[in-house]
Design a protein around this motif. Structure first.
Motif, mmCIF file in Angstrom:
data_model
loop_
_atom_site.group_PDB
_atom_site.id
_atom_site.type_symbol
_atom_site.label_atom_id
_atom_site.label_comp_id
_atom_site.label_asym_id
_atom_site.label_seq_id
_atom_site.Cartn_x
_atom_site.Cartn_y
_atom_site.Cartn_z
ATOM 1 N N VAL A 1 0.846 -1.187 0.000
ATOM 2 C CA VAL A 1 0.000 0.000 0.000
ATOM 3 C C VAL A 1 0.885 1.242 0.000
ATOM 4 O O VAL A 1 1.940 1.266 0.638
ATOM 5 C CB VAL A 1 -0.958 0.001 1.214
ATOM 6 C CG1 VAL A 1 -0.194 -0.006 2.525
ATOM 7 C CG2 VAL A 1 -1.920 1.181 1.163
ATOM 8 N N PHE B 1 -4.554 1.678 -1.980
ATOM 9 C CA PHE B 1 -4.425 0.233 -2.186
ATOM 10 C C PHE B 1 -5.184 -0.144 -3.444
ATOM 11 O O PHE B 1 -6.384 0.078 -3.547
ATOM 12 C CB PHE B 1 -4.977 -0.525 -0.976
ATOM 13 C CG PHE B 1 -5.006 -2.019 -1.152
ATOM 14 C CD1 PHE B 1 -3.816 -2.742 -1.215
ATOM 15 C CD2 PHE B 1 -6.203 -2.694 -1.275
ATOM 16 C CE1 PHE B 1 -3.834 -4.119 -1.393
ATOM 17 C CE2 PHE B 1 -6.236 -4.074 -1.453
ATOM 18 C CZ PHE B 1 -5.045 -4.786 -1.507
ATOM 19 N N MET C 1 -8.163 -4.772 2.514
ATOM 20 C CA MET C 1 -7.001 -5.618 2.213
ATOM 21 C C MET C 1 -7.239 -7.064 2.645
ATOM 22 O O MET C 1 -6.760 -7.993 1.995
ATOM 23 C CB MET C 1 -5.754 -5.040 2.872
ATOM 24 C CG MET C 1 -5.297 -3.712 2.275
ATOM 25 S SD MET C 1 -3.656 -3.173 2.822
ATOM 26 C CE MET C 1 -3.927 -2.956 4.581
#
Length: 216
Positions: A5, A190, A208
Motif C-alpha cells: 500500500v 491500495f 485488504m
C-alpha cells in the motif's frame, strides 16, 4: 503473498504524524509493505490554499488533531518552528521554504532506499512530540535519524549535490497522489483505491483482508 500500500505523507500534516503509530502496528502485525511517499503540503502544492479556505479550517485542524492525539495517547505538539514559512495573519507563503524542502527531499531519498517509513517515523517524532524546543537546531534530527540507521549529514550532502533527482521523486509522488482521487494527507492507496485520513485505517485493513491480507 505480501500486499503493498502507498502512503502519501506530508511532514507538515498533524494527521500524517498521527497515522504513523497505527501504520507501524499494521506492518508489524500483517504481511504488508507500506511505501511512504512524501509530498509537499497543500500550502506549497496549492498556492493560496489557506486564503481560500474557511477561517474555521485551521481552527478545526488544531482542535481535532489535539483531540486525536489525546485519545490515542500520542505525544503531540505543533512543530516549532513551523515546517512552512508562512505569515500567520495573511497566510502568505514565503517563496523560500528551507525547512519543508529539506524534510521532503530527505523523505524522498529514504523512499528511493525503500526505507521511508522507518526514516519518517524517526524524524517526525522530533518535530511533533514536543520533546525538543527547536527541531531544526543542534543535532536533534541527526540523532533521531542515526537511531534508525541513517546518516543525516551524508543524506543532506547527497541532496545538495543533486536536488533535482529528489524533486522528481516528489513530483511523481504528487502526480500519483492526485491520480488516486484525493488531495489530502495522509492518504493510503491500495489497488488504486484511496483511503484518506488516519481514521480510515480500519477500513483499509478490511479492504485488504478481502484481498488476502494475512497476519505475520
Amino acid at each position: 503473498m505480501t500486499l503493498s500500500v502507498d502512503l502519501f505523507y506530508s511532514y507538515r500534516s498533524p494527521f500524517s504524524y498521527l497515522a504513523l503509530p497505527k501504520t507501524l502496528k499494521l506492518v508489524a502485525e500483517y504481511d504488508l509493505a507500506v511505501n511512504l511517499r512524501p509530498v509537499y503540503p497543500l500550502a506549497v502544492r496549492v498556492p493560496g490554499f489557506f486564503k481560500k479556505a474557511s477561517p474555521n479550517f485551521i481552527r478545526y485542524v488544531v482542535l481535532d488533531s489535539t483531540r486525536v492525539a489525546q485519545h490515542e495517547g500520542i505525544p503531540f505538539r505543533f512543530p516549532r518552528p513551523d515546517p512552512i514559512v508562512q505569515d500567520k495573519t495573511t497566510f502568505d507563503v514565503a517563496a523560500e521554504q528551507p525547512y519543508i524542502h529539506r524534510l521532503t527531499r530527505l523523505g524522498a531519498m529514504a523512499q528511493l532506499e525503500g526505507r521511508s517509513l522507518a526514516f519518517t517515523d524517526a524524524i517526525a517524532r522530533v518535530l511533533w512530540d514536543g520533546s525538543v524546543a527547536g527541531w531544526n537546531e543542534g543535532d536533534h534530527l541527526a540523532r533521531a535519524a542515526e537511531k534508525a540507521g541513517f546518516d543525516l549529514a551524508a543524506m543532506d550532502a547527497a541532496i545538495s549535490a543533486d536536488p533535482d533527482r529528489y524533486e522528481q521523486v516528489i513530483a511523481e509522488n504528487e502526480k500519483d497522489h492526485a491520480a488516486s482521487g484525493h488531495w489530502g494527507v495522509p492518504t493510503f492507496v491500495f489497488e488504486n483505491e484511496p483511503f484518506f485520513g488516519q481514521d480510515r485505517i480500519d477500513l483499509l485493513v478490511w479492504r485488504m483482508q478481502d484481498k488476502g491480507l494475512t497476519k505475520r
